[in-house]
Write an enzyme that holds these catalytic residues in place. Structure first.
Site, PDB file in Angstrom:
ATOM      1  N   SER A  79       0.834  -1.195   0.000  1.00 51.58           N
ATOM      2  CA  SER A  79       0.000   0.000   0.000  1.00 51.58           C
ATOM      3  C   SER A  79       0.877   1.257   0.000  1.00 51.58           C
ATOM      4  O   SER A  79       1.714   1.414  -0.888  1.00 51.58           O
ATOM      5  CB  SER A  79      -0.960  -0.045   1.194  1.00 51.58           C
ATOM      6  OG  SER A  79      -2.012   0.876   1.034  1.00 51.58           O
ATOM      7  N   HIS A  95      -6.863  -6.236  -0.648  1.00 54.60           N
ATOM      8  CA  HIS A  95      -5.690  -5.427  -0.304  1.00 54.60           C
ATOM      9  C   HIS A  95      -4.897  -6.150   0.791  1.00 54.60           C
ATOM     10  O   HIS A  95      -4.939  -5.769   1.966  1.00 54.60           O
ATOM     11  CB  HIS A  95      -6.183  -4.055   0.173  1.00 54.60           C
ATOM     12  CG  HIS A  95      -5.140  -2.996   0.238  1.00 54.60           C
ATOM     13  ND1 HIS A  95      -4.440  -2.550  -0.856  1.00 54.60           N
ATOM     14  CD2 HIS A  95      -4.673  -2.262   1.289  1.00 54.60           C
ATOM     15  CE1 HIS A  95      -3.605  -1.598  -0.492  1.00 54.60           C
ATOM     16  NE2 HIS A  95      -3.712  -1.409   0.803  1.00 54.60           N
ATOM     17  N   ASP A 140      -8.661  -5.957  -5.306  1.00 56.75           N
ATOM     18  CA  ASP A 140      -8.254  -4.812  -4.490  1.00 56.75           C
ATOM     19  C   ASP A 140      -8.949  -3.562  -5.019  1.00 56.75           C
ATOM     20  O   ASP A 140      -8.553  -3.000  -6.038  1.00 56.75           O
ATOM     21  CB  ASP A 140      -6.734  -4.645  -4.545  1.00 56.75           C
ATOM     22  CG  ASP A 140      -6.215  -3.627  -3.537  1.00 56.75           C
ATOM     23  OD1 ASP A 140      -7.032  -2.852  -3.002  1.00 56.75           O
ATOM     24  OD2 ASP A 140      -4.996  -3.619  -3.282  1.00 56.75           O
TER      25      ASP A 140
END
Length: 758
Positions: A349, A499, A469
């Site tokens: 991320s 994610h 995601d």
């Protein structure tokens, strides 16, 4: 379990025997396979003095225990080798399997049996994953087969966990970055937390650039969240102009200061288990949060190259090109004389995003990035096609909200007291620059777009990304992967999760692949390891991965949307609108069950289709007013078993990242029954229908014709599956919630879906 083995490097018997002997395995002068195998097992059971007892606890076949086999005049066969190998790998005969041949085929057992080259077979067995997710050799090392002597030991091109994690050096330094992000007239100092094993040699570094690691301010974050209940703006037609720009850097003073050892230590850090894995294998771990975080200087600029420069400075320091101080007093320098200058970056991320940004600087010393679920353009994270588009699950978040969350200097009351006035001044400037009013691309967002600088990447690149995601959407990795220059070695792991991290999954030897790669690039180990360009998790079968050459194709398959005309209303009753606004998940449930304001089109397939890339909707429509937005989703519809998007725990704390160090759970995406699966989706402002750099007018009830690209995907559909297209206006998870009274009218005969087909 099903084996998908990509990390094992094929090794001939002579080399295999030498590597085995270097580890401490002893073999007879005899070249008889049975005697060689018995000698291997005698060493394998190193923890027990009673080898016969250990061997007798295994079976050679369903009628004979292994000790009886060794005492009998019977040859070692493939069947017996496989039976024993499976038991060493944690499979239990009679419970995990009853038919040996069927089971080895079912799990794609990768170890070949060659009675004329048994050393190669044994070597391959040790380089194969145990049922617990660890290589068999790593499982042995975990139990103490080789002691922690702080020396590199290699097997099959990979370094083993022989560094003592109970005696780690934990130190803090403050690296000077050539930036002044808060305009206080001084270069910014960046706090760096280092964990490293003791070693007589210079060692490489695995670095995680994490703006979260010095703490987050959730109270400030929540207060800053934006309301999504607002009208869709009516924008004047115009063109948008942006320019590539480089940041201004300072010339740092080379002061005449003493050089000393570090003077600050720490006891604990919330580490990343992939880093822990490398820490026990002779790689230093560095965690750095960058500008605007606790114990560092500066303002949280969130995503631009000023922030990237604060991380780049750490790599420069590791290579002797930047200075580090013992403290904020700037009275003494600290050298990274333990470092060999070679760096890999890790993280998911925001953390992976910083890896992307760093790679585009071309900084010398950065050899590999492992960027998981990483952003390549911040506009595409918070906006889409001229619309506010919140990341999945976080309506109301924006970049200035992220700044509030990660400006951890606010967690230190004294520091914040001194910085508060300047901080809010800079934050307010940022809130204006993000331009939530229009949702358009601008220079601020261009400065946070790494794609134009992808041409500068020189390091090897590894991406992982989930095709489910909807936080950091698949377009982020699709664009970055395809923007890299042809000279760059690039790799992409595409899974069907959301994610999430994937390094502790049972079905794929990800950690071991990274071990082999980092040994090549950071330790200079010559090996024949080659990682495929793309490893894709097949969505039709459990635990099946396959290699591909490209993400995206020019081949297309056209599906007409139908005949006649269809209308989509935007406005809901006040009660329904409030319910959806309070709980976007209730909107999603109604959307998938056909209860929202939507157009639903279903297309049963009469052939297999392999989607690879961006599906495009060519639409012909009108809006009843001079503005409008359209949302779309592409679904695999119908009750059947599909991969879930969240990994489940298969076994608790069975994966040892060293020698009883940083244990973690073994996980996998489950195959479960579901009624639908989102393949792709997208949102678009009708005023931005021809690209980000042009805002066009919309005339009420006048026909518009345009292409609407959905998020890229890699997805396999089979004959008989049902492909569903959902068209609607407001998406209560992502877009602004405008409940005004307008409708879209679609000419189905002039509209079609274009699918990218491999």
């Amino acid at each position: 379990m099903r084996y998908n083995q990509f990390s094992y490097i094929k090794t001939d018997g002579q080399v295999a025997k030498k590597e085995l002997e270097n580890l401490g395995f002893h073999f007879p002068i005899s070249n008889k396979p049975k005697e060689i195998f018995r000698s291997f097992l005698n060493t394998y059971f190193f923890q027990s003095s009673d080898k016969d007892y250990q061997i007798a606890s295994f079976i050679a076949d369903f009628e004979t225990d292994l000790l009886s086999f060794f005492n009998a005049d019977k040859p070692l066969t493939k069947e017996i080798f496989d039976m024993v190998s499976l038991q060493l790998l944690g499979f239990i005969p009679g419970f995990d399997f009853e038919n040996l041949k069927e089971f080895t085929s079912q799990i794609a057992f990768p170890v070949p049996f060659n009675e004329n080259d048994l050393f190669a077979s044994i070597h391959h067995l040790l380089g194969t994953r145990h049922k617990n997710g660890m290589l068999l050799i790593d499982d042995l090392i975990s139990k103490g087969f080789l002691g922690p002597d702080n020396t590199y030991h290699f097997f099959n091109g990979k370094t083993l966990a022989t560094f003592d994690t109970s005696q780690l050096i934990k130190e803090v330094v403050y690296v000077e970055a050539p930036i002044d992000s808060d305009n206080d007239g001084k270069s910014d100092l960046i706090k760096v937390m280092i964990l490293r094993p003791r070693s007589q040699k210079q060692i490489p570094t695995v670095m995680t650039a994490s703006p979260y690691h010095q703490g987050i301010n959730e109270v400030a974050n929540d207060k800053k969240l934006h309301s999504m209940q607002t009208d869709l703006p009516l924008k004047e037609a115009h063109k948008i102009h942006v320019a590539d720009a480089s940041i201004s850097t300072l010339v740092c003073e080379n002061a005449d200061l003493p050089i000393t050892e570090n003077t600050e230590q720490f006891s604990y850090i919330d580490s990343y288990t992939l880093n822990d894995y490398f820490l026990s294998r002779g790689f230093a771990n560095i965690y750095v949060s960058g500008v605007g975080t606790a114990d560092s200087d500066g303002f949280m600029t969130s995503g631009d190259y000023v922030q990237i420069e604060s991380f780049k400075a750490i790599i420069d320091w590791l290579n002797g090109r930047a200075k580090a101080f013992t403290s904020h007093k700037r009275e003494a320098y600290v050298l990274a004389n333990w470092s060999n200058g070679k760096v890999a970056t890790t993280g998911k991320s925001y953390l992976g995003t910083m890896s992307n940004g760093l790679a585009t600087t071309g900084v010398e010393g950065l050899e590999v990035i492992i960027a998981e679920a990483a952003i390549s353009s911040w506009y595409d994270y918070y906006r889409e096609n001229g619309l506010i588009c919140s990341p999945g699950g976080y309506p109301g978040e924006d970049l200035d909200v992220l700044t509030e969350l990660t400006y951890s200097r606010s967690l230190h009351a004294g520091d914040f007291l001194r910085q508060k006035e300047k901080y809010y001044q800079l934050l307010n400037q940022q809130s204006q620059a993000i331009d939530r009013d229009s949702g358009d691309y601008n220079q601020f967002w261009h400065d946070r777009n790494y794609l134009p600088n992808a041409k500068n990447v020189t390091c090897e690149v590894v991406f992982t990304h989930g095709l489910q995601d909807w936080n950091v959407k698949p377009r982020q990795v699709y664009n970055m992967f395809n923007a890299l220059p042809g000279s760059v070695a690039k790799h992409l792991f595409l899974h069907h999760g959301q994610h999430v991290y994937m390094h502790n999954w049972q079905s794929i030897d990800f950690k071991e692949c990274m071990n082999a790669l980092l040994c090549q690039k950071l330790l200079g180990i010559a090996s024949n390891f080659q990682l495929p360009a793309i490893l894709w998790q097949n969505n039709q079968e459990e635990q099946k991965w396959q290699s591909l050459e490209e993400f995206g194709t020019s081949n297309t398959f056209r599906i007409p949307l139908g005949e006649g005309f269809a209308k989509i209303s935007n406005q809901y009753s006040t009660e329904t609108f409030e319910r959806y606004s309070k709980d976007f998940k209730s909107f999603k449930r109604d959307l998938f069950s056909g209860k929202a304001n939507q157009l639903s089109l279903e297309f049963p397939l009469d052939q297999d289709l392999q989607l690879n890339g961006e599906a495009i909707l060519h639409l012909s429509l009108t809006s009843s007013v001079s503005k409008g937005l359209i949302s779309a989703q592409l679904l695999d519809k119908g009750l059947k078993k599909r991969l879930g998007d969240t990994p489940t725990i298969l076994d608790l704390k069975v994966m040892d990242n060293g020698q009883n160090f940083s244990r973690e759970d073994l996980k996998e995406l489950p195959m479960r029954e579901s009624t639908e699966r989102v393949i792709s989706k997208g949102v678009l402002n009708l005023q931005n229908r021809d690209g980000l750099l042009e805002v066009q007018s919309v005339e009420a009830d006048q026909w518009l014709s345009f292409d609407f690209k959905l998020q890229p995907s890699l997805y396999q559909l089979r004959k008989g599956d049902c492909l569903q297209v959902l068209l609607y206006t407001t998406d209560f998870e992502h877009t602004v919630r405008d409940n005004s009274d307008y409708e879209l009218r679609i000419n189905l005969e002039k509209s079609y879906l274009s699918l990218p087909i491999a």
